[in-house]
Scaffold this active site. Structure first.
Site, short mmCIF file in Angstrom:
data_model
loop_
_atom_site.label_atom_id
_atom_site.label_comp_id
_atom_site.label_asym_id
_atom_site.label_seq_id
_atom_site.Cartn_x
_atom_site.Cartn_y
_atom_site.Cartn_z
CG HIS A 189 -2.19 -0.95 1.19
ND1 HIS A 189 -2.24 -1.99 1.62
CD2 HIS A 189 -3.04 -0.83 0.04
CE1 HIS A 189 -3.23 -2.86 1.29
NE2 HIS A 189 -4.30 -2.14 0.10
CD GLU A 228 -9.73 -7.23 -1.91
OE1 GLU A 228 -8.88 -6.68 -2.04
OE2 GLU A 228 -10.90 -7.19 -0.31
CG ASP A 254 -5.43 -8.18 -0.93
OD1 ASP A 254 -3.79 -7.77 -0.77
OD2 ASP A 254 -6.19 -6.67 -0.83
CB CYS A 270 -10.37 -1.56 -8.15
SG CYS A 270 -11.10 -2.43 -7.12
C1 PEP Z 1 -6.23 -4.75 -4.17
O1 PEP Z 1 -6.21 -6.12 -3.67
O2 PEP Z 1 -6.46 -5.19 -5.61
C2 PEP Z 1 -7.30 -3.77 -3.48
C3 PEP Z 1 -7.74 -2.98 -4.68
O3 PEP Z 1 -7.45 -3.73 -2.67
P1 PEP Z 1 -6.14 -2.78 -1.73
O4 PEP Z 1 -4.70 -2.76 -2.73
O5 PEP Z 1 -6.55 -1.49 -1.37
O6 PEP Z 1 -5.16 -4.03 -1.00
MG MG Z 2 -6.89 -5.75 -1.86
#
Ligand code: PEP
Ligand code: MG
Length: 575
Positions: free
Chosen positions: A194, A435, A459, A506
């Site tokens: 992140h 995910e 994920d 996403c």
């Molecule tokens: C993902 O896991 O692809 C996602 C968009 O969520 P995050 O990156 O916030 O875990």
């Molecule tokens: Mg995620």
């Protein structure tokens, strides 16, 4: 001049002075000096001793008159220790004799002093070793020009600097959103963490997992950060500096050219409409989303509202934040419910860590366990839905039972709001993130319960390939083109199509223009990404032809080897 390599984030180049934060204790640099540098090094050492003495006297004079007398006596003890020949004099001899740097000379002698105290019979004297550590640590901070309290020393000091840190949690990094920092470099961390995602959305280059960055870079030293190549150059010579300045100009021009695509509609060559959405972390990110002409928000990561504070935000505070995004966007906003846990801890990860955080009480699991955290959020999101098109998205769904529980809670919350006379959109679409591999494999079994699906590749790849996204030791295994990942993406897209519901992606893969044609060929029509990547992806959409892509992708789906798949995906660019 020194070049170091790590995982590059962002495509830009930054050139600026280093600001070191979160350097691990006792990570002492070691280097040799030329004969003519020795006198200056001794002066530097003595200046650090003087600065430490001044700081201690300042602390002493700040002690209130009515404080217990021991408060003053421990400072006196430190001041005395600072005069000890092993700390104040012998390092100077070592610098002169061995031509080594001051930090290294000091650490050698302070360790001897620590060992000497450690071997004493008397317990009181034995404990003195901690005082030696404290005092030499202070001198080391002064030598390295690191504030004693690092990030807490004041974010404004980081402005226009290249931040060099041992590690940065998402909670630390999100604070950079209000600061104009040039770039950051960390010893630890990987490209899908992140922290890396935040670097992309900040539109600055970063290099993560560059082991030894805090050791080799000195405070204030000039550093070049190349996000695309994952390189930093420390103390560059004039020739290298000139070359990078030229490249920085080139990257800037390229960005300007992409800007010309802002107003064109995202249509493929054969006229198919594609939807390009933005991912946002904070309401402030909306500006960038609107600048890139995003057609809505496909992922609003609400957990950032919960970080860097002692108490979670109230329902009203959440409502204000969500309604700001919903009413200002003027296009659908997908609000993801809390995804705390794993690397996104409220306190920046400084609390007690669970044994296996990525597989632990995270996201929807945590919310179901703690209704006192979840219910106010559901109320706030639903209330915001009265102000403009809103969607609710549930992260990390892994079973039907879990999904049913959330759907029940949303229905109950609606009932409560009705009873309280609060307005909300009764038909607010509810989607689930795919995910966890379990959700992708069984997507056809629960798609009918939802209004949309959204593939979180960050994920999904982490859990499919069993690699922790923040552990840079296994980052080399992180592969969006692994056949199993491609199959799970395809399964999800097909499940959505059969259930007649839209499927979005996403995760970071959606914003990586190298994969745009592949994803289009797999049937993806809605992409959500950081605003910075949107125009680059749009360029690929405009070049794509959906009359020929699906056949090519079907061929790729028969391949077993990631390298061959990669070559074939690269070849799609020539179509
Ligand atoms: C993902 O896991 O692809 C996602 C968009 O969520 P995050 O990156 O916030 O875990
Ligand atoms: Mg995620």
């Amino acid at each position: 001049m020194l070049s170091l390599y790590g995982a590059g984030i962002g495509k830009g180049i930054a050139i600026g002075r280093a600001f070191i934060v979160n350097r691990p204790e006792f990570d002492i640099p070691q280097y040799s000096l030329r004969e003519e540098e020795v006198d200056a090094e001794v002066d530097r050492f003595q200046a650090a001793i003087d600065a430490t003495r001044d700081q201690l006297r300042q602390i002493e004079s700040d002690i209130p008159h009515d404080a217990p007398p021991e408060s003053k006596s421990f400072i006196d003890a430190y001041l005395l220790m600072l005069q000890d020949p092993l700390i104040a004099e012998q390092p100077v001899e070592t610098i002169r004799e061995q031509h080594c740097n001051a930090e290294w000379a000091l650490s050698r002698h302070s360790e001897s002093l620590v060992n000497a105290f450690d071997q004493m019979q008397d317990e009181y004297l034995r404990e003195k070793k901690n005082d030696v550590r404290q005092i030499t640590n202070r001198v080391q901070h002064n030598l390295l020009k690191i504030p004693q309290h690092q990030l807490e020393a004041g974010m404004e000091q980081l402005e226009n600097r290249v931040v060099i840190s041992h590690e940065l949690s998402p909670a630390d990094t999100v604070q950079f959103k209000n600061q104009k920092i040039l770039a950051f470099v960390t010893d630890l961390g990987g490209p899908i963490s992140h922290t890396a995602i935040l670097a992309r959305s900040l539109n600055i280059p970063a290099v993560l997992g560059l082991h030894g960055a805090t050791r080799y870079v000195q405070h204030n030293e000039l550093v070049i950060v190349d996000g695309k190549r994952g390189t930093i150059v420390v103390d560059p010579d004039d020739g290298v500096l000139a070359k990078y300045r030229e490249r920085r100009q080139f990257v800037f021009k390229r960005k300007q050219q992409l800007g010309e695509l802002k107003d064109s509609l995202p249509l493929t060559r054969d006229g198919q409409k594609i939807i390009l959405l933005a991912n946002v972390e904070l309401p402030e990110d909306l500006e960038a989303a609107q600048r890139s002409n995003a057609q809505g928000v496909g992922l609003y990561r609400t957990e950032y509202l919960f970080m860097n504070r002692a108490e979670p935000p109230s329902e009203q505070e959440q409502f204000r934040a969500y309604s700001k995004v919903v009413s200002r966007m003027g296009a659908p906003v997908t609000i993801r419910t809390l995804d705390l846990g794993a690397d996104k801890q409220v306190d920046g990860g400084r609390g007690e860590a669970p044994t296996n955080p990525a597989l632990g009480l995270r996201a929807v699991r945590l919310c179901l366990r703690e209704p006192a955290l979840f219910r106010p959020q559901l109320r706030a999101v639903l209330r915001a839905s009265a102000l403009g098109p809103t969607q609710i998205m549930i992260p990390m769904v892994s079973s039907l039972n879990e999904l049913d529980q959330v759907l029940d809670m949303i229905a109950e919350t609606k009932e409560e709001l009705r009873h309280d006379g609060e307005k909300f959109d009764d038909k607010v679409p509810i989607g689930g993130m795919v995910e966890v591999p379990a959700a992708a494999v069984a997507a056809d079994l629960f798609a009918h319960k939802l209004d949309f699906l959204s593939i979180g590749t960050n994920d999904l790849i982490q859990y499919t390939l069993a690699i922790d996204r923040i552990d840079d030791a296994v980052n080399y295994l992180y592969d969006p083109l692994h056949p199993s990942v491609l199959r799970l993406i395809k399964l999800t897209i097909d499940a959505g199509a059969s259930a007649g519901i839209p499927v979005t992606m996403c995760g970071e893969m959606a914003g990586d223009a190298r994969y745009t044609k592949l994803l289009l060929g797999l049937g993806l029509r809605i992409f959500s990404m950081d605003s910075v990547s949107l125009l680059e992806v749009k360029k690929k959409v405009l070049e794509a032809d959906l009359r020929i892509l699906p056949d090519k992708i079907n061929e790729i789906m028969q391949l077993a080897d990631s390298n061959t798949i990669r070559d074939r995906v690269v070849a799609l660019e020539d179509l």
